[in-house]
Design a protein around this motif. Structure first.
Motif, PDB file in Angstrom:
ATOM      1  N   ASN A 410     177.266 114.962  49.070  1.00 36.84           N
ATOM      2  CA  ASN A 410     178.658 114.601  48.769  1.00 36.84           C
ATOM      3  C   ASN A 410     179.391 115.749  48.088  1.00 36.84           C
ATOM      4  O   ASN A 410     180.161 115.556  47.142  1.00 36.84           O
ATOM      5  CB  ASN A 410     178.713 113.341  47.887  1.00 36.84           C
ATOM      6  N   ILE A 411     179.165 116.977  48.589  1.00 39.37           N
ATOM      7  CA  ILE A 411     179.746 118.158  47.937  1.00 39.37           C
ATOM      8  C   ILE A 411     181.252 118.274  48.172  1.00 39.37           C
ATOM      9  O   ILE A 411     181.907 119.135  47.576  1.00 39.37           O
ATOM     10  CB  ILE A 411     179.045 119.457  48.384  1.00 39.37           C
ATOM     11  N   GLU A 412     181.812 117.402  49.010  1.00 45.90           N
ATOM     12  CA  GLU A 412     183.269 117.376  49.149  1.00 45.90           C
ATOM     13  C   GLU A 412     183.936 117.131  47.795  1.00 45.90           C
ATOM     14  O   GLU A 412     185.048 117.602  47.546  1.00 45.90           O
ATOM     15  CB  GLU A 412     183.696 116.297  50.151  1.00 45.90           C
ATOM     16  N   GLN A 413     183.243 116.394  46.923  1.00 44.35           N
ATOM     17  CA  GLN A 413     183.771 116.165  45.579  1.00 44.35           C
ATOM     18  C   GLN A 413     183.906 117.485  44.816  1.00 44.35           C
ATOM     19  O   GLN A 413     184.868 117.686  44.077  1.00 44.35           O
ATOM     20  CB  GLN A 413     182.860 115.207  44.809  1.00 44.35           C
ATOM     21  N   ILE A 414     182.928 118.393  44.984  1.00 41.34           N
ATOM     22  CA  ILE A 414     183.003 119.699  44.326  1.00 41.34           C
ATOM     23  C   ILE A 414     184.087 120.551  44.976  1.00 41.34           C
ATOM     24  O   ILE A 414     184.868 121.223  44.293  1.00 41.34           O
ATOM     25  CB  ILE A 414     181.633 120.404  44.377  1.00 41.34           C
ATOM     26  N   ASP A 415     184.159 120.508  46.307  1.00 38.79           N
ATOM     27  CA  ASP A 415     185.161 121.294  47.035  1.00 38.79           C
ATOM     28  C   ASP A 415     186.586 120.875  46.693  1.00 38.79           C
ATOM     29  O   ASP A 415     187.523 121.645  46.876  1.00 38.79           O
ATOM     30  CB  ASP A 415     184.956 121.155  48.548  1.00 38.79           C
ATOM     31  N   ARG A 416     186.757 119.645  46.206  1.00 46.33           N
ATOM     32  CA  ARG A 416     188.094 119.204  45.804  1.00 46.33           C
ATOM     33  C   ARG A 416     188.652 120.067  44.681  1.00 46.33           C
ATOM     34  O   ARG A 416     189.868 120.201  44.544  1.00 46.33           O
ATOM     35  CB  ARG A 416     188.055 117.739  45.353  1.00 46.33           C
ATOM     36  N   GLY A 417     187.769 120.644  43.849  1.00 43.48           N
ATOM     37  CA  GLY A 417     188.248 121.366  42.680  1.00 43.48           C
ATOM     38  C   GLY A 417     187.821 122.812  42.563  1.00 43.48           C
ATOM     39  O   GLY A 417     188.333 123.535  41.705  1.00 43.48           O
ATOM     40  N   TYR A 418     186.873 123.264  43.420  1.00 43.93           N
ATOM     41  CA  TYR A 418     186.335 124.620  43.284  1.00 43.93           C
ATOM     42  C   TYR A 418     186.404 125.341  44.630  1.00 43.93           C
ATOM     43  O   TYR A 418     185.852 124.878  45.618  1.00 43.93           O
ATOM     44  CB  TYR A 418     184.887 124.576  42.773  1.00 43.93           C
ATOM     45  N   GLU A 419     187.075 126.494  44.636  1.00 46.61           N
ATOM     46  CA  GLU A 419     187.330 127.239  45.863  1.00 46.61           C
ATOM     47  C   GLU A 419     186.114 128.068  46.277  1.00 46.61           C
ATOM     48  O   GLU A 419     185.627 128.897  45.521  1.00 46.61           O
ATOM     49  CB  GLU A 419     188.545 128.163  45.639  1.00 46.61           C
ATOM     50  N   LYS A 420     185.612 127.806  47.500  1.00 43.32           N
ATOM     51  CA  LYS A 420     184.525 128.608  48.106  1.00 43.32           C
ATOM     52  C   LYS A 420     183.425 128.887  47.087  1.00 43.32           C
ATOM     53  O   LYS A 420     182.967 130.025  46.938  1.00 43.32           O
ATOM     54  CB  LYS A 420     185.086 129.912  48.666  1.00 43.32           C
ATOM     55  N   ILE A 421     183.005 127.855  46.416  1.00 47.37           N
ATOM     56  CA  ILE A 421     182.100 128.046  45.278  1.00 47.37           C
ATOM     57  C   ILE A 421     180.758 128.628  45.696  1.00 47.37           C
ATOM     58  O   ILE A 421     180.176 129.447  44.982  1.00 47.37           O
ATOM     59  CB  ILE A 421     181.916 126.722  44.506  1.00 47.37           C
ATOM     60  N   ASP A 422     180.259 128.237  46.872  1.00 50.09           N
ATOM     61  CA  ASP A 422     178.957 128.753  47.315  1.00 50.09           C
ATOM     62  C   ASP A 422     179.031 130.251  47.594  1.00 50.09           C
ATOM     63  O   ASP A 422     178.134 131.015  47.209  1.00 50.09           O
ATOM     64  CB  ASP A 422     178.461 127.992  48.546  1.00 50.09           C
ATOM     65  N   GLU A 423     180.119 130.718  48.224  1.00 51.78           N
ATOM     66  CA  GLU A 423     180.279 132.147  48.499  1.00 51.78           C
ATOM     67  C   GLU A 423     180.361 132.945  47.203  1.00 51.78           C
ATOM     68  O   GLU A 423     179.753 134.014  47.074  1.00 51.78           O
ATOM     69  CB  GLU A 423     181.541 132.389  49.330  1.00 51.78           C
ATOM     70  N   ARG A 424     181.123 132.436  46.255  1.00 51.68           N
ATOM     71  CA  ARG A 424     181.325 133.160  44.997  1.00 51.68           C
ATOM     72  C   ARG A 424     180.043 133.193  44.165  1.00 51.68           C
ATOM     73  O   ARG A 424     179.760 134.181  43.472  1.00 51.68           O
ATOM     74  CB  ARG A 424     182.472 132.530  44.221  1.00 51.68           C
ATOM     75  N   LEU A 425     179.246 132.121  44.230  1.00 52.01           N
ATOM     76  CA  LEU A 425     177.973 132.115  43.501  1.00 52.01           C
ATOM     77  C   LEU A 425     176.952 133.053  44.156  1.00 52.01           C
ATOM     78  O   LEU A 425     176.187 133.728  43.460  1.00 52.01           O
ATOM     79  CB  LEU A 425     177.420 130.694  43.429  1.00 52.01           C
ATOM     80  N   ARG A 426     176.955 133.091  45.476  1.00 50.14           N
ATOM     81  CA  ARG A 426     176.039 134.014  46.164  1.00 50.14           C
ATOM     82  C   ARG A 426     176.362 135.472  45.800  1.00 50.14           C
ATOM     83  O   ARG A 426     175.460 136.322  45.718  1.00 50.14           O
ATOM     84  CB  ARG A 426     176.111 133.834  47.683  1.00 50.14           C
ATOM     85  N   ALA A 427     177.649 135.763  45.536  1.00 43.64           N
ATOM     86  CA  ALA A 427     178.055 137.136  45.204  1.00 43.64           C
ATOM     87  C   ALA A 427     177.464 137.608  43.878  1.00 43.64           C
ATOM     88  O   ALA A 427     177.371 138.828  43.644  1.00 43.64           O
ATOM     89  CB  ALA A 427     179.581 137.230  45.159  1.00 43.64           C
ATOM     90  N   ILE A 428     177.059 136.660  43.012  1.00 46.43           N
ATOM     91  CA  ILE A 428     176.416 137.077  41.742  1.00 46.43           C
ATOM     92  C   ILE A 428     174.921 136.746  41.743  1.00 46.43           C
ATOM     93  O   ILE A 428     174.285 136.757  40.686  1.00 46.43           O
ATOM     94  CB  ILE A 428     177.119 136.426  40.519  1.00 46.43           C
ATOM     95  N   GLY A 429     174.369 136.476  42.931  1.00 44.54           N
ATOM     96  CA  GLY A 429     172.921 136.371  43.056  1.00 44.54           C
ATOM     97  C   GLY A 429     172.340 134.979  43.232  1.00 44.54           C
ATOM     98  O   GLY A 429     171.114 134.822  43.307  1.00 44.54           O
ATOM     99  N   ALA A 430     173.185 133.951  43.314  1.00 49.77           N
ATOM    100  CA  ALA A 430     172.650 132.583  43.458  1.00 49.77           C
ATOM    101  C   ALA A 430     172.122 132.359  44.863  1.00 49.77           C
ATOM    102  O   ALA A 430     172.652 132.888  45.840  1.00 49.77           O
ATOM    103  CB  ALA A 430     173.743 131.566  43.131  1.00 49.77           C
ATOM    104  N   ASN A 431     171.052 131.557  44.956  1.00 49.71           N
ATOM    105  CA  ASN A 431     170.487 131.172  46.241  1.00 49.71           C
ATOM    106  C   ASN A 431     171.005 129.763  46.553  1.00 49.71           C
ATOM    107  O   ASN A 431     170.410 128.754  46.177  1.00 49.71           O
ATOM    108  CB  ASN A 431     168.968 131.181  46.180  1.00 49.71           C
ATOM    109  N   ILE A 432     172.179 129.705  47.203  1.00 46.15           N
ATOM    110  CA  ILE A 432     172.815 128.432  47.522  1.00 46.15           C
ATOM    111  C   ILE A 432     173.300 128.467  48.963  1.00 46.15           C
ATOM    112  O   ILE A 432     173.924 129.450  49.382  1.00 46.15           O
ATOM    113  CB  ILE A 432     173.968 128.114  46.533  1.00 46.15           C
ATOM    114  N   VAL A 433     172.989 127.423  49.712  1.00 48.38           N
ATOM    115  CA  VAL A 433     173.355 127.355  51.129  1.00 48.38           C
ATOM    116  C   VAL A 433     174.106 126.053  51.369  1.00 48.38           C
ATOM    117  O   VAL A 433     173.696 124.983  50.897  1.00 48.38           O
ATOM    118  CB  VAL A 433     172.093 127.418  52.021  1.00 48.38           C
ATOM    119  N   ARG A 434     175.203 126.156  52.091  1.00 44.96           N
ATOM    120  CA  ARG A 434     175.956 124.967  52.499  1.00 44.96           C
ATOM    121  C   ARG A 434     175.406 124.489  53.834  1.00 44.96           C
ATOM    122  O   ARG A 434     175.398 125.223  54.827  1.00 44.96           O
ATOM    123  CB  ARG A 434     177.449 125.309  52.617  1.00 44.96           C
ATOM    124  N   VAL A 435     174.950 123.221  53.871  1.00 45.62           N
ATOM    125  CA  VAL A 435     174.380 122.655  55.095  1.00 45.62           C
ATOM    126  C   VAL A 435     175.412 121.709  55.696  1.00 45.62           C
ATOM    127  O   VAL A 435     175.837 120.755  55.035  1.00 45.62           O
ATOM    128  CB  VAL A 435     173.082 121.889  54.785  1.00 45.62           C
TER     129      VAL A 435
END
Length: 435
Positions: A410-435
């Motif tokens: 249900n990550i649409e809830q996160i997307d409601r308030g945070y812009e491209k959060i997975d891309e921005r977290l990956r840029a600082i080293g996070a291992n996060i994938v949007r499925v």
């Protein structure tokens, strides 16, 4: 339904720039309805809630042009008021809580404003009385259709008056201010909200030709004007996202710099995180958080009693960051009581943190006591679902700190308030994938 797959327990490093403020954008975008002239707005966050409002404005007849990354022009010179009575409008309005703030501008400029009962996070009762009582005080007639939950206000000409708001509602104050700027005579609003985003709205309206004084205080005085013109406005960085990145850095023991945070508009946020033992340094207009390799220790009150962190109207601590503080405290040394006064359902996500191994006592719907692990016991990876925007980001931070693979649904809830959060977290080293 989208899903994030997260491999936690990884140290992050680098710089991250906060997006434009969601809560400011929702107010500012509604204000374009107050003038037939062109309004240019920059630093608009590319998130679901804001994009829904832009779509709604377009369907109302506002001419919208994207002129750059996160920048648009708006011109409301041919507003289609018939759209307000359409089935499509009822569906769109219900899908977004911020839609309530189109009522004030429409009422002021066109003499009528309608809205279906708006949606938003399911975090408890969120009353609309302040909005409509303000409009009634300005001379509007109110009606409510119980069958399809449809609100309406109408007035030939609004007239300025004195009003004492029953609560310092941010959206309520914004809505009433937008109605009052075109009212006849002087309006005084006492117990007004004074959040930076409300201040931004007032500054924008003044740039359009409004006469608002007392900006930044809880007593606003508004001299009504005949018409407003166009302007250019830049949205502040999102203080909730800034607080989220502070919490992320501490929980993952990472060295992170948050860029261009507008320190003068952060209020008590930096010091509240310092009370949790988190080190953060001001470098120009940036926040630098070193890696907390030895953890962080919660401070007690002066008399030695357990620290309590509670939300309050600005300049108190914003309720939107209590979920972040709560999750960060799970790995602190010491104990803290979190008191969520404003919403009675916002702490119910703690059961997911308890499943991950956090030591939390949910005292009642408004209070939780957290006993920190001091990093001696990591949270366990798990599968969970995001119930609302702020709980969602808190669970994401927990997952990034937990060793192993976590799934957040249900990550649409996160997307409601945070812009491209997975891309921005990956840029600082996070291992996060949007499925």
């Amino acid at each position: 339904m989208g899903t994030f797959k997260i491999e936690g327990g990884i140290k992050l490093k680098g710089e991250i720039t906060p997006q434009g403020a969601k809560n400011e954008a929702l107010q500012i975008l509604c204000a374009v309805l107050l003038t037939p002239e062109k309004v240019t707005i920059s630093n608009i966050p590319d998130i679901i809630d804001v994009n829904k409002l832009i779509t709604l404005l377009g369907n109302l007849g506002v001419k919208i042009q994207k002129i750059g990354s996160n920048a648009y022009t708006f011109q409301a010179d041919e507003v289609n008021l018939n759209y307000l009575e359409s089935i499509d409008f009822k569906d769109e309005g219900r899908a977004l809580r911020g839609s309530i703030m189109i009522v004030g501008p429409l009422l002021a400029r066109f003499g009528k404003g309608y809205i279906p009962k708006p949606g938003g996070d399911k975090i408890g009762r969120r009353r609309l009385d302040t909005h409509f009582e303000g409009f009634i005080n300005l001379g509007a007639k109110f009606r409510y259709n119980k069958e399809d939950y449809f609100y309406g206000v109408e007035a030939k000409k609004l007239k300025g008056t004195y009003m004492l708001l029953d609560e310092a509602s941010v959206t309520g104050t914004a809505n009433i201010v937008m109605a009052a700027v075109l009212a006849e005579g002087k309006t005084t609003i006492y117990n007004a909200a004074c959040e930076p985003y409300l201040q931004q709205l007032c500054k924008m309206l003044n740039a359009m030709g409004a006469k608002i004084t007392g900006v930044g205080s809880n007593l606003l005085e508004i001299e009504g004007v005949e018409r407003l013109g166009g302007c250019e406005h830049r949205i502040l960085p999102d203080m909730i996202e800034i607080g989220s990145w502070i919490g992320l850095a501490a929980m993952t023991q990472s060295e992170i710099t948050i860029k261009d945070v507008s320190w003068e508009n952060l209020g008590v946020i930096p010091n509240t995180f310092r009370k949790l033992g988190i080190t953060l340094e001001r470098k120009g207009d940036d926040i630098y958080i070193p890696a907390h390799v030895d953890g962080y220790e919660i401070k007690t009150d002066i008399d030695g009693s357990i620290l309590t962190i509670a939300d309050a109207p600005w300049p108190g601590f914003t309720p939107d960051l209590l979920s972040i503080v709560l999750v960060v405290a799970t790995q602190a040394k010491g104990e803290v009581l979190i008191h969520q006064k404003m919403f009675e359902s916002r702490l119910f996500f703690v059961d997911k943190l308890i499943d991950m191994g956090a030591k939390i006592i949910l005292c009642d719907p408004h209070r939780a006591t957290i006993i920190g692990h001091n990093f001696k016991s990591q949270l366990k990876a798990t599968t969970m679902s995001s119930p609302d925007i702020r709980a969602g980001i808190s669970l994401l931070i927990a997952a990034l700190s937990a060793k192993g693979s976590s799934i957040i649904q249900n990550i649409e809830q996160i997307d409601r308030g945070y812009e491209k959060i997975d891309e921005r977290l990956r840029a600082i080293g996070a291992n996060i994938v949007r499925v």
